[in-house]
Design an enzyme around this catalytic site. Structure first.
Site, PDB file in Angstrom:
ATOM      1  N   HIS A   1      36.091  33.889  42.669  1.00  0.00           N
ATOM      2  CA  HIS A   1      36.966  34.599  43.606  1.00  0.00           C
ATOM      3  C   HIS A   1      36.406  36.004  43.804  1.00  0.00           C
ATOM      4  O   HIS A   1      36.243  36.764  42.849  1.00  0.00           O
ATOM      5  CB  HIS A   1      38.401  34.644  43.086  1.00  0.00           C
ATOM      6  CG  HIS A   1      39.054  33.303  43.068  1.00  0.00           C
ATOM      7  ND1 HIS A   1      39.903  32.890  42.054  1.00  0.00           N
ATOM      8  CD2 HIS A   1      38.970  32.264  43.930  1.00  0.00           C
ATOM      9  CE1 HIS A   1      40.317  31.655  42.312  1.00  0.00           C
ATOM     10  NE2 HIS A   1      39.765  31.251  43.442  1.00  0.00           N
TER      11      HIS A   1
ATOM     12  N   ARG B   1      39.173  37.144  48.930  1.00  0.00           N
ATOM     13  CA  ARG B   1      39.194  36.193  47.811  1.00  0.00           C
ATOM     14  C   ARG B   1      38.220  35.035  47.995  1.00  0.00           C
ATOM     15  O   ARG B   1      37.566  34.600  47.050  1.00  0.00           O
ATOM     16  CB  ARG B   1      40.617  35.642  47.657  1.00  0.00           C
ATOM     17  CG  ARG B   1      40.770  34.465  46.686  1.00  0.00           C
ATOM     18  CD  ARG B   1      42.199  33.960  46.717  1.00  0.00           C
ATOM     19  NE  ARG B   1      42.379  32.700  46.017  1.00  0.00           N
ATOM     20  CZ  ARG B   1      42.702  32.592  44.727  1.00  0.00           C
ATOM     21  NH1 ARG B   1      42.861  33.668  44.010  1.00  0.00           N
ATOM     22  NH2 ARG B   1      42.870  31.398  44.182  1.00  0.00           N
TER      23      ARG B   1
ATOM     24  N   GLU C   1      41.482  34.221  32.254  1.00  0.00           N
ATOM     25  CA  GLU C   1      41.949  35.256  33.175  1.00  0.00           C
ATOM     26  C   GLU C   1      41.933  36.600  32.442  1.00  0.00           C
ATOM     27  O   GLU C   1      42.731  36.824  31.532  1.00  0.00           O
ATOM     28  CB  GLU C   1      43.372  34.934  33.654  1.00  0.00           C
ATOM     29  CG  GLU C   1      43.486  33.644  34.452  1.00  0.00           C
ATOM     30  CD  GLU C   1      43.294  33.871  35.941  1.00  0.00           C
ATOM     31  OE1 GLU C   1      43.225  35.045  36.363  1.00  0.00           O
ATOM     32  OE2 GLU C   1      43.215  32.873  36.681  1.00  0.00           O
TER      33      GLU C   1
ATOM     34  N   GLU D   1      37.636  39.593  42.301  1.00  0.00           N
ATOM     35  CA  GLU D   1      37.820  39.727  40.856  1.00  0.00           C
ATOM     36  C   GLU D   1      36.553  40.316  40.225  1.00  0.00           C
ATOM     37  O   GLU D   1      35.835  39.664  39.476  1.00  0.00           O
ATOM     38  CB  GLU D   1      38.197  38.364  40.264  1.00  0.00           C
ATOM     39  CG  GLU D   1      39.511  37.834  40.835  1.00  0.00           C
ATOM     40  CD  GLU D   1      39.807  36.390  40.481  1.00  0.00           C
ATOM     41  OE1 GLU D   1      39.069  35.817  39.640  1.00  0.00           O
ATOM     42  OE2 GLU D   1      40.765  35.819  41.039  1.00  0.00           O
TER      43      GLU D   1
ATOM     44  N   HIS E   1      37.855  34.601  35.290  1.00  0.00           N
ATOM     45  CA  HIS E   1      38.640  35.092  36.422  1.00  0.00           C
ATOM     46  C   HIS E   1      39.372  36.374  36.019  1.00  0.00           C
ATOM     47  O   HIS E   1      39.208  36.895  34.928  1.00  0.00           O
ATOM     48  CB  HIS E   1      39.676  34.044  36.835  1.00  0.00           C
ATOM     49  CG  HIS E   1      39.101  32.775  37.365  1.00  0.00           C
ATOM     50  ND1 HIS E   1      39.268  32.353  38.659  1.00  0.00           N
ATOM     51  CD2 HIS E   1      38.345  31.809  36.768  1.00  0.00           C
ATOM     52  CE1 HIS E   1      38.658  31.200  38.843  1.00  0.00           C
ATOM     53  NE2 HIS E   1      38.089  30.849  37.702  1.00  0.00           N
TER      54      HIS E   1
END
Length: 448
Positions: A184, A242, A386, A187, A312
């Site tokens: 993405h 994104r 994440e 990020e 992520h």
């Protein structure tokens, strides 16, 4: 081009969208809303849809639920009417970021310096793609005995996707672990970590017994940026972009959420068939060249692969399979144990708390993810990690948090890698495994 927006069905607003210009987020705010009942959910969903607001958590209005945390970006031009519409619905909100641009790195200030020595490379800064390409080249030239560069494929805009293979010679068959970052585009902390990871392995492999043990048995494959076209676009045009940059609907919209484009329950949950959506799943499974490149590689290497890590941000989660179902996979008991161990080691660095659980139960339902596709191929240790933060800065994590984020993530990732190594090569397992398990048990008791 103008979009006619309305809030709560009563207010008309015109917002100019000048195509081809760099998007300015000056004055935009990030709000946190937690709807307390079904009426508030329906009202918030209506505001997000009608005003085409940029939802960050969750990605789609239909995924907003009672007492679930919602993070949404409000453009400065519609701040007042949107807030008034929320108040009419009795929705309270918290301002997380008062002015979005104050946390954004300015690409104009970060010039590409070309080829240089690795000692000059600043791992505490975000780097444009040109810098990362140069870093890959210099890293392989300076450490050719340990690192080799390979081309995975080409992006939609014909840019090479290079990954690094970190490998020590061995007379025995070896296994492999894959890590990718930057699927993405916005990020940025994810590619920063992939570079940090490679740096740490290379700098410490001669003196760190744990790394030495792992490299005897395992080759590490690292793709620093998967979504290269999108990443470049975040530096040149839209910091909060994104998706990829492929054209759809005769060029009327752009990009696919590459982590919804894998052939596992494709486009069934948490994905959209609307090409303007941030969760657009594409025309078909692996329709995007970036996704297809990963699929082709994994299909060839799946018999050797024992762990798959995709990095992520944001939320501070270590997620196991599955995203497409709240039913837990057969491997859940062991994979969640390893995730608990990793979260425990990570927390020791700077006190950062990560939650662990399955993708669908902890985050939201999402089909077509790389993690699930790989897991269903039989690679049980497949994780989505994440990174920071937990809502304060979100996708615009300041550069002063890069180092602590990478230091703690390194501890967590190395815990996973060491566990997998010891599982597949038990004769070389160290006694540290027992200590890690005890730490994980204590961590689980405290947090449950």
């Amino acid at each position: 081009m103008y979009l006619i927006l309305w809030n709560a069905g009563v207010l008309g607003i015109l917002i100019p969208q000048v195509l081809g210009m760099k998007i300015n987020y000056d004055g935009d705010q990030l709000l946190q809303i937690i709807p307390q009942n079904k009426d508030q959910v329906l009202c918030l969903q209506g505001i997000c849809r009608s005003s085409q607001l940029d939802l960050w958590k969750p990605l789609k209005p239909e995924d907003i639920n009672v007492r679930s945390v919602v993070h949404v970006r409000i453009p400065s031009m519609v701040l007042q009417p949107v807030k008034e519409a929320m108040l009419r619905c009795s929705l309270s909100f918290k301002i997380l970021v008062d002015n979005l641009t104050q946390f954004m790195s300015n690409p104009e200030e970060r010039k590409v310096r070309g080829e240089r020595s690795l000692s000059d490379y600043d791992y505490t800064k975000y780097h444009p793609m040109e810098d990362i390409y140069n870093w890959i080249n210099v890293m392989t030239e300076k450490h050719s005995d340990l690192v080799t560069q390979h081309k995975l494929g080409l992006t939609y805009e014909s840019r090479p996707m290079h990954y690094l293979k970190i490998s020590k010679p061995s007379n025995r068959p070896k296994k492999m672990i894959w890590m990718d970052c930057g699927i993405h585009a916005r990020e940025w902390i994810a590619p920063a970590f992939c570079q940090w990871f490679v740096k740490e392995i290379i700098q410490n492999h001669q003196k760190d017994s744990r790394i030495q043990k792992i490299l005897k048995n395992i080759d590490l494959y690292v793709l620093p940026v998967l979504n290269i076209d999108g990443y470049i676009y975040t530096w040149t045009t839209d910091r909060l972009w994104r998706k990829s940059r492929s054209k759809h609907e005769n060029g009327t919209c752009y990009g696919v959420d590459l982590n919804r484009n894998f052939n596992v329950k494709w486009c069934s949950f948490g994905s959209s068939t609307n090409c303007t959506s941030n969760s657009y799943c594409g025309a078909s499974p692996a329709s995007e060249p970036e996704t297809k490149a990963v699929v082709d590689f994994v299909e060839i290497k799946k018999s050797e692969m024992i762990c798959f890590l995709t990095i992520h941000s944001y939320s501070q989660y270590i997620l196991t399979a599955h995203g497409y179902s709240k039913d837990l996979p057969k491997s859940y008991n062991e994979t969640i144990k390893v995730a608990e161990m990793a979260a425990s080691e990570l927390q020791k660095k700077h006190g950062t708390v990560y939650k662990v659980g399955s993708f669908a139960n902890l985050l939201y339902e999402a089909s077509g993810t790389s993690q699930d596709w790989v897991h269903d191929l039989g690679i049980e240790f497949s994780y989505t990690i994440e990174l920071r933060d937990n809502g304060t800065y979100q996708f615009v994590l300041p550069e002063d948090q890069i180092q602590p984020t990478c230091e703690e993530t390194m501890a967590g990732v190395m815990t996973i890698i060491e566990y997998v190594n010891d599982k597949y090569f038990p004769s070389q397992a160290s006694t540290s495994f027992g200590h890690l398990y005890l730490y994980a048990l204590v961590f689980y008791i405290i947090n449950n």
